[in-house]
Design an enzyme around this catalytic site. Structure first.
Site, PDB file in Angstrom:
ATOM      1  N   ARG A  24       0.806  -1.235   0.000  1.00 56.77           N
ATOM      2  CA  ARG A  24       0.000   0.000   0.000  1.00 56.77           C
ATOM      3  C   ARG A  24       0.832   1.275   0.000  1.00 56.77           C
ATOM      4  O   ARG A  24       0.542   2.206  -0.745  1.00 56.77           O
ATOM      5  CB  ARG A  24      -0.945   0.036   1.216  1.00 56.77           C
ATOM      6  CG  ARG A  24      -2.202  -0.745   1.033  1.00 56.77           C
ATOM      7  CD  ARG A  24      -2.645  -1.323   2.352  1.00 56.77           C
ATOM      8  NE  ARG A  24      -1.690  -2.332   2.783  1.00 56.77           N
ATOM      9  CZ  ARG A  24      -1.728  -3.608   2.394  1.00 56.77           C
ATOM     10  NH1 ARG A  24      -2.693  -4.017   1.647  1.00 56.77           N
ATOM     11  NH2 ARG A  24      -0.801  -4.478   2.777  1.00 56.77           N
ATOM     12  N   THR A  25       1.823   1.333   0.865  1.00 57.42           N
ATOM     13  CA  THR A  25       2.556   2.595   0.995  1.00 57.42           C
ATOM     14  C   THR A  25       3.239   2.949  -0.324  1.00 57.42           C
ATOM     15  O   THR A  25       3.104   4.057  -0.833  1.00 57.42           O
ATOM     16  CB  THR A  25       3.570   2.520   2.151  1.00 57.42           C
ATOM     17  OG1 THR A  25       2.863   2.144   3.332  1.00 57.42           O
ATOM     18  CG2 THR A  25       4.235   3.864   2.388  1.00 57.42           C
ATOM     19  N   LYS A  41      26.098  -4.613  -3.273  1.00 62.44           N
ATOM     20  CA  LYS A  41      27.562  -4.540  -3.409  1.00 62.44           C
ATOM     21  C   LYS A  41      28.196  -3.873  -2.200  1.00 62.44           C
ATOM     22  O   LYS A  41      29.393  -3.619  -2.176  1.00 62.44           O
ATOM     23  CB  LYS A  41      27.929  -3.739  -4.666  1.00 62.44           C
ATOM     24  CG  LYS A  41      27.375  -4.291  -5.959  1.00 62.44           C
ATOM     25  CD  LYS A  41      27.798  -3.371  -7.112  1.00 62.44           C
ATOM     26  CE  LYS A  41      27.129  -3.747  -8.418  1.00 62.44           C
ATOM     27  NZ  LYS A  41      27.355  -2.712  -9.447  1.00 62.44           N
ATOM     28  N   ARG A  72      11.667   3.743   2.970  1.00 64.18           N
ATOM     29  CA  ARG A  72      11.281   2.768   4.015  1.00 64.18           C
ATOM     30  C   ARG A  72      12.488   1.903   4.302  1.00 64.18           C
ATOM     31  O   ARG A  72      13.162   1.439   3.377  1.00 64.18           O
ATOM     32  CB  ARG A  72      10.123   1.890   3.542  1.00 64.18           C
ATOM     33  CG  ARG A  72       9.932   0.673   4.467  1.00 64.18           C
ATOM     34  CD  ARG A  72       8.692  -0.098   4.195  1.00 64.18           C
ATOM     35  NE  ARG A  72       7.497   0.647   4.571  1.00 64.18           N
ATOM     36  CZ  ARG A  72       6.276   0.152   4.544  1.00 64.18           C
ATOM     37  NH1 ARG A  72       6.084  -1.097   4.147  1.00 64.18           N
ATOM     38  NH2 ARG A  72       5.250   0.877   4.896  1.00 64.18           N
ATOM     39  N   HIS A 112       5.713   5.896  11.506  1.00 71.18           N
ATOM     40  CA  HIS A 112       5.142   5.806  10.162  1.00 71.18           C
ATOM     41  C   HIS A 112       4.193   6.993   9.993  1.00 71.18           C
ATOM     42  O   HIS A 112       2.970   6.838  10.034  1.00 71.18           O
ATOM     43  CB  HIS A 112       4.410   4.456  10.026  1.00 71.18           C
ATOM     44  CG  HIS A 112       4.146   4.014   8.627  1.00 71.18           C
ATOM     45  ND1 HIS A 112       4.207   4.873   7.534  1.00 71.18           N
ATOM     46  CD2 HIS A 112       3.804   2.793   8.120  1.00 71.18           C
ATOM     47  CE1 HIS A 112       3.915   4.178   6.438  1.00 71.18           C
ATOM     48  NE2 HIS A 112       3.680   2.923   6.759  1.00 71.18           N
TER      49      HIS A 112
HETATM   50  N1  ASP Z   1       1.954  -1.784   6.643  1.00 69.08           N
HETATM   51  C1  ASP Z   1       2.189  -1.356   7.995  1.00 69.08           C
HETATM   52  C2  ASP Z   1       3.636  -0.993   8.207  1.00 69.08           C
HETATM   53  O1  ASP Z   1       4.388  -0.956   7.267  1.00 69.08           O
HETATM   54  C3  ASP Z   1       1.683  -2.328   8.993  1.00 69.08           C
HETATM   55  C4  ASP Z   1       2.293  -3.703   8.985  1.00 69.08           C
HETATM   56  O2  ASP Z   1       3.230  -3.989   8.237  1.00 69.08           O
HETATM   57  O3  ASP Z   1       1.806  -4.530   9.759  1.00 69.08           O
HETATM   58  O4  ASP Z   1       4.018  -0.700   9.317  1.00 69.08           O
END
Ligand code: ASP
Length: 309
Positions: A57-58, A86, A107, A135
């Site tokens: 999703r993100t 590398k 991320r 987050h």
């Molecule tokens: N998608 C959310 C996160 O990246 C929640 C999860 O992974 O459980 O933190």
């Protein structure tokens, strides 16, 4: 309010007024987020999406948000296809993204990685999750969902359920809800309690979270039930995980004792903590919540890159 060039690392970097402003702007983005309207305010801009950890999703909603505003996206979903393999440092990878794009979404599995990245980039850096840390963009879309569904953020009784120790979404959300004066109840396996630091942050904002062991009791008069997945990948050993896996589950039987207008949220992915039978009920808002990532991230990209509607 001017957010141009601003890094988005933690929700704690924002005042309530600033959050209100972002949420209001996200609402204006709604017809653009579902494709009903189009305005290429980010035409000619490039966004880097650097995902050192898995994401559905993100990453996709950031990419959708950038495309919906007429911008372009470069990046990777798996660092194993990059020079990280590398032995390149995070700092050098960030320097490259900084040279190739106008904003950077990152991320990473390490807490503090986004803050570090921001030190090496002139372009705005957006934290898309740093380990068990924070987050902030998920937090904003969670607040947007609560506001849309409940018409207010404060004055709600919110239950945060699950892995409160390693869940970065609940670390950000607990703070933000406390900022709005919501009532907070934490329900988790004993070994996965909310970190002291987050509880203290809530207290400093004048909200004393209640820790409860009975989910049935907590749900009875709640307005919002926010469910989280046990963050298997953060456990130092498998045995500790095996002790807690399957220790809670939200199903229709549990919800039969809840208020009719209770909303059930989840940042997703879910594994087994919400029975799919709940999807069909009016309680379930987690798929709408996932869609809300698009207007909220459109608002953020538009603000930090200075291309306003
Ligand atoms: N998608 C959310 C996160 O990246 C929640 C999860 O992974 O459980 O933190």
């Amino acid at each position: 309010m001017n957010f141009e060039g601003k890094d988005i690392i933690s929700i704690k970097d924002f005042s309530k007024r600033e959050i209100d402003y972002i949420l209001k702007y996200a609402k204006e983005m709604l017809p653009y987020a579902d494709g009903e309207k189009f305005k290429d305010v980010l035409k000619g801009r490039i966004l880097s999406t650097l995902f050192f950890e898995p994401s559905t999703r993100t990453r996709l909603s950031f990419e959708s948000a950038m495309n919906r505003l007429g911008g372009r996206v470069i990046g990777f979903a798996d660092p194993m296809g990059t020079s990280q393999k590398k032995g390149e440092s995070l700092a050098d990878t960030i320097r490259m993204a900084d040279a190739y794009s106008d904003a950077i979404v990152v991320r990473h599995s390490r807490e503090g990685a986004a803050r570090l990245a921001a030190e090496f980039a002139d372009a705005p850096v957006i934290n898309a999750g740093d380990g068990a840390g924070r987050h902030p963009t998920q937090c904003l879309l969670d607040l947007f969902t609560i506001l849309t569904e409940k018409k207010r953020i404060g004055k709600n009784k919110v239950v945060l359920l699950g892995d409160l120790k390693y869940g970065r979404t609940v670390h950000s959300l607990a703070y933000a809800l406390a900022l709005y004066g919501a009532e907070l109840t934490f329900v988790s396996p004993t070994s996965l309690r909310m970190p002291k630091e987050v509880v203290e942050e809530c207290k400093e904002l004048g909200v004393e979270p209640v820790q409860m062991s009975s989910l049935e009791k907590a749900v009875r008069d709640a307005d919002v039930l926010y469910v989280t997945r046990i963050q298997k990948e953060r456990f130092p050993d498998a045995e500790e995980y095996n002790r807690v896996v399957g220790s809670y589950r939200v199903d229709n039987e549990l919800l039969s004792n809840a208020r009719e207008d209770l909303i059930v949220m989840h940042p997703l992915p879910r594994v087994s903590e919400i029975d799919p039978e709940v999807d069909k009920t009016s309680h379930a808002v987690y798929f709408k919540q996932a869609f809300n990532g698009v207007p909220v991230r459109m608002a953020l990209l538009s603000l930090v890159m200075g291309g306003r509607l």
